[in-house]
Enzyme design. Structure first.
Site, PDB file in Angstrom:
ATOM      1  N   ASP A   1     -13.685   0.705   0.471  1.00 26.50           N
ATOM      2  CA  ASP A   1     -12.557  -0.076   0.964  1.00 26.50           C
ATOM      3  C   ASP A   1     -12.868  -0.625   2.362  1.00 26.50           C
ATOM      4  O   ASP A   1     -13.868  -0.225   2.983  1.00 26.50           O
ATOM      5  CB  ASP A   1     -11.301   0.825   0.974  1.00 26.50           C
ATOM      6  CG  ASP A   1     -10.029   0.032   0.742  1.00 26.50           C
ATOM      7  OD1 ASP A   1     -10.037  -1.190   0.986  1.00 26.50           O
ATOM      8  OD2 ASP A   1      -9.026   0.630   0.309  1.00 26.50           O
TER       9      ASP A   1
ATOM     10  N   GLU B   1     -14.578  -4.278  -1.517  1.00 28.15           N
ATOM     11  CA  GLU B   1     -13.366  -5.063  -1.261  1.00 28.15           C
ATOM     12  C   GLU B   1     -13.626  -6.093  -0.155  1.00 28.15           C
ATOM     13  O   GLU B   1     -12.709  -6.571   0.494  1.00 28.15           O
ATOM     14  CB  GLU B   1     -12.188  -4.153  -0.897  1.00 28.15           C
ATOM     15  CG  GLU B   1     -11.863  -3.148  -1.975  1.00 28.15           C
ATOM     16  CD  GLU B   1     -10.418  -2.647  -1.945  1.00 28.15           C
ATOM     17  OE1 GLU B   1      -9.525  -3.396  -1.521  1.00 28.15           O
ATOM     18  OE2 GLU B   1     -10.195  -1.508  -2.353  1.00 28.15           O
ATOM     19  N   TRP B   2     -14.874  -6.393   0.037  1.00 27.51           N
ATOM     20  CA  TRP B   2     -15.331  -7.264   1.122  1.00 27.51           C
ATOM     21  C   TRP B   2     -14.590  -8.609   1.160  1.00 27.51           C
ATOM     22  O   TRP B   2     -13.961  -8.944   2.173  1.00 27.51           O
ATOM     23  CB  TRP B   2     -16.850  -7.367   0.986  1.00 27.51           C
ATOM     24  CG  TRP B   2     -17.616  -8.318   1.830  1.00 27.51           C
ATOM     25  CD1 TRP B   2     -17.140  -9.179   2.783  1.00 27.51           C
ATOM     26  CD2 TRP B   2     -19.037  -8.489   1.800  1.00 27.51           C
ATOM     27  NE1 TRP B   2     -18.180  -9.882   3.343  1.00 27.51           N
ATOM     28  CE2 TRP B   2     -19.342  -9.480   2.760  1.00 27.51           C
ATOM     29  CE3 TRP B   2     -20.073  -7.908   1.072  1.00 27.51           C
ATOM     30  CZ2 TRP B   2     -20.663  -9.910   2.984  1.00 27.51           C
ATOM     31  CZ3 TRP B   2     -21.378  -8.333   1.300  1.00 27.51           C
ATOM     32  CH2 TRP B   2     -21.659  -9.323   2.248  1.00 27.51           C
ATOM     33  N   PRO B   3     -14.598  -9.398   0.050  1.00 26.87           N
ATOM     34  CA  PRO B   3     -13.926 -10.702   0.172  1.00 26.87           C
ATOM     35  C   PRO B   3     -12.422 -10.582   0.425  1.00 26.87           C
ATOM     36  O   PRO B   3     -11.866 -11.399   1.165  1.00 26.87           O
ATOM     37  CB  PRO B   3     -14.212 -11.397  -1.156  1.00 26.87           C
ATOM     38  CG  PRO B   3     -14.761 -10.365  -2.073  1.00 26.87           C
ATOM     39  CD  PRO B   3     -15.288  -9.249  -1.248  1.00 26.87           C
ATOM     40  N   LEU B   4     -11.775  -9.571  -0.128  1.00 23.39           N
ATOM     41  CA  LEU B   4     -10.332  -9.417   0.094  1.00 23.39           C
ATOM     42  C   LEU B   4     -10.018  -9.408   1.588  1.00 23.39           C
ATOM     43  O   LEU B   4      -9.114 -10.079   2.059  1.00 23.39           O
ATOM     44  CB  LEU B   4      -9.847  -8.132  -0.562  1.00 23.39           C
ATOM     45  CG  LEU B   4      -8.358  -7.781  -0.505  1.00 23.39           C
ATOM     46  CD1 LEU B   4      -8.017  -6.820  -1.623  1.00 23.39           C
ATOM     47  CD2 LEU B   4      -7.920  -7.166   0.791  1.00 23.39           C
ATOM     48  N   TYR B   5     -10.791  -8.648   2.339  1.00 23.97           N
ATOM     49  CA  TYR B   5     -10.513  -8.536   3.770  1.00 23.97           C
ATOM     50  C   TYR B   5     -11.000  -9.744   4.555  1.00 23.97           C
ATOM     51  O   TYR B   5     -10.598  -9.940   5.694  1.00 23.97           O
ATOM     52  CB  TYR B   5     -11.128  -7.237   4.324  1.00 23.97           C
ATOM     53  CG  TYR B   5     -10.395  -6.013   3.808  1.00 23.97           C
ATOM     54  CD1 TYR B   5      -9.209  -5.595   4.410  1.00 23.97           C
ATOM     55  CD2 TYR B   5     -10.863  -5.302   2.708  1.00 23.97           C
ATOM     56  CE1 TYR B   5      -8.516  -4.486   3.933  1.00 23.97           C
ATOM     57  CE2 TYR B   5     -10.181  -4.189   2.227  1.00 23.97           C
ATOM     58  CZ  TYR B   5      -8.998  -3.786   2.846  1.00 23.97           C
ATOM     59  OH  TYR B   5      -8.307  -2.711   2.367  1.00 23.97           O
TER      60      TYR B   5
ATOM     61  N   ASP C   1      -3.559  -5.864  -3.823  1.00 21.65           N
ATOM     62  CA  ASP C   1      -3.463  -4.750  -4.770  1.00 21.65           C
ATOM     63  C   ASP C   1      -2.496  -5.078  -5.911  1.00 21.65           C
ATOM     64  O   ASP C   1      -1.451  -5.676  -5.699  1.00 21.65           O
ATOM     65  CB  ASP C   1      -2.911  -3.502  -4.059  1.00 21.65           C
ATOM     66  CG  ASP C   1      -3.867  -2.958  -3.020  1.00 21.65           C
ATOM     67  OD1 ASP C   1      -4.957  -3.537  -2.829  1.00 21.65           O
ATOM     68  OD2 ASP C   1      -3.515  -1.938  -2.395  1.00 21.65           O
TER      69      ASP C   1
HETATM   70  C1  GLA Z   1      -6.318  -0.394  -0.506  1.00 18.54           C
HETATM   71  C2  GLA Z   1      -7.025  -0.786  -1.799  1.00 18.54           C
HETATM   72  C3  GLA Z   1      -6.335  -0.093  -2.962  1.00 18.54           C
HETATM   73  C4  GLA Z   1      -6.378   1.412  -2.765  1.00 18.54           C
HETATM   74  C5  GLA Z   1      -5.730   1.767  -1.445  1.00 18.54           C
HETATM   75  C6  GLA Z   1      -5.918   3.231  -1.108  1.00 18.54           C
HETATM   76  O1  GLA Z   1      -5.025  -0.896  -0.450  1.00 18.54           O
HETATM   77  O2  GLA Z   1      -6.997  -2.189  -1.973  1.00 18.54           O
HETATM   78  O3  GLA Z   1      -6.969  -0.445  -4.185  1.00 18.54           O
HETATM   79  O4  GLA Z   1      -7.700   1.855  -2.824  1.00 18.54           O
HETATM   80  O5  GLA Z   1      -6.296   1.011  -0.372  1.00 18.54           O
HETATM   81  O6  GLA Z   1      -5.383   3.575   0.119  1.00 18.54           O
END
Ligand code: GLA
Length: 414
Positions: A165, A197-201, A225
């Site tokens: 994450d 989750e690199w591109p999301l951030y 999410d």
């Molecule tokens: C972020 C991620 C979720 C989950 C939570 C856990 O929000 O995007 O998929 O892993 O953290 O805290």
């Protein structure tokens, strides 16, 4: 390329198939040649650490052992679901004397290595979660400054997948962090699938570099999410379609866009909406990571999640991600090129009023219907299996789609 045609309303053809052929180089660890299938605790079990009052649902070794058991006895493993994945809130708040992460001793009394052994003894694989910043999103110890140690610890435990994450990290350092952890995992010598989750951030600041992401990660979250609601699923689909020109070319064997977990079998989606999520996740070549309670799941949801024909579309060896081709009359049409020159088609009814509505499969609504020249064979997979037989460009085939549901079909040229 934008084409505009008419069929009572405007059909927007967003781009040509040719744009998606040769994806860039993927992470070279030999993993995720097809979209990952498994189970991940987050959406359903969140950060429930209260094993005192809620022992059956808290984040503890029992939860994963029970899921692993059920995955074997209830046909999930046979259907292809392989990874049992721990998300956030598993560790102790303190690292050990050597600086290593350790599982919460009350909730994981036997430790992660024993849990991995157990999951492996069932012929399944174990996933774990960490964060590249100072803390995980749930406030547990982050991996910043410990990438090599943490990668080695996970390898020593026999972990098979890492969800990494991006909370509590300066966004300008995301690229460096995700790449360094990728290198650290590779250096352990153990095959560990790397879920990022690199591109999301990064999207909040600029357009991510998908070539770099694909080189480092086996799949990557782009967007918010998922929650247990149709609104959430719709928003994810809209985001994906709106960004498909950028993200679809990045997907292919070894690296996939991850629109987040399947929430099928929970509380928030009607059955038609569950069918839409399953169909569209297959079209998007998305990882199929269920977040539900496999110990107690309604038979219809189970049948949908284990539907071999949908799974075959998801896992198609061509490995091309599908995309939205048209929005017409409150329908959306998505398609995915499959091996053997076949095509998967999803027609989603976005009108959340009234009853089932018919959608005509013609060249006007569906430019790729040209694969039915001179002839094609059409099979309906959802809402129910139906061999629709040999069709031509002149056929007047109409599929009926429930409100917020999806008709899923495969078309084979003859
Ligand atoms: C972020 C991620 C979720 C989950 C939570 C856990 O929000 O995007 O998929 O892993 O953290 O805290």
């Amino acid at each position: 390329m934008k084409l505009v045609t008419r069929m009572g309303a405007v059909v927007l053809v967003l781009f040509t198939i040719g744009a998606f052929i040769s994806p860039v180089r993927s992470l070279d660890n030999g993993l995720a040649l097809k979209p990952t299938m498994g189970w991940l605790h987050w959406e359903r079990f969140m950060c429930n650490v209260d094993c005192y009052t809620d022992p059956n649902n808290c984040i503890s070794e029992n939860l994963y052992m029970q899921m692993a058991d059920v995955m074997v006895t209830e046909g999930w493993k046979e259907a292809g679901y392989e990874y049992v994945c721990i998300d956030d809130c598993w560790p102790s708040h303190q690292r050990d004397a050597k600086g290593r992460l350790q599982a919460d001793p009350k909730r994981f009394p036997r430790g992660i290595k024993k849990l991995a052994d157990y999951v492996h003894s069932k012929g399944l694989k174990l996933g774990i979660y960490a964060d590249l910043g100072t803390l995980t999103c749930g406030g547990f110890p982050g991996s910043l400054g410990y990438y090599d140690i943490d990668a080695q610890t996970f390898a020593d435990w026999g972990v098979d997948l890492l969800k990494f994450d991006g909370c509590y990290m300066k966004w300008t350092l995301l690229g460096e962090g995700y790449t360094n952890m990728s290198i650290a995992l590779n250096q352990t010598g153990r095959s560990i699938l790397y879920s990022c989750e690199w591109p999301l951030y990064e999207w909040s600041y600029h357009q991510p570099d998908y070539a770099a992401i694909r080189k480092a990660c086996n799949h990557w979250r782009n967007y918010a999410d998922v929650y247990d609601s149709w609104d959430s699923v719709k928003t994810i689909l809209d985001w994906t379609a709106d960004h498909q020109d950028v993200i679809v070319p990045a997907a292919g064997p070894g690296g996939w866009n991850d629109p987040d977990m399947l929430v099928i079998g929970n509380f928030g989606l009607s059955h038609a909406q569950q069918e839409s999520q399953m169909a569209l996740w297959a079209i998007m070549a998305a990882p199929l990571l269920m977040s539900n309670d496999l110990r107690d799941i309604c038979p219809r949801s189970k049948q949908l999640l284990q539907n071999t024909r949908i799974i075959a579309i998801s896992q198609d060896p061509l490995g091309r991600q599908g995309y939205r081709t048209a929005k017409v009359d409150s329908f959306e049409v998505w398609e995915r090129p499959l091996s053997g020159g076949r095509l998967a088609l999803a027609v989603m009814n976005k009108q959340e009023m009234g009853g089932p509505r018919g959608f005509p499969l013609t060249l006007a609504t569906l430019p790729s219907w040209k694969i039915c020249h001179p002839q094609c064979n059409v099979t309906q997979v959802l809402p129910s299996y139906n061999e629709l037989g040999v069709q031509t460009l002149l056929s007047k085939l109409v599929v009926v789609v429930n409100p917020s549901g999806t008709a899923l079909l495969t078309v084979t040229p003859i």
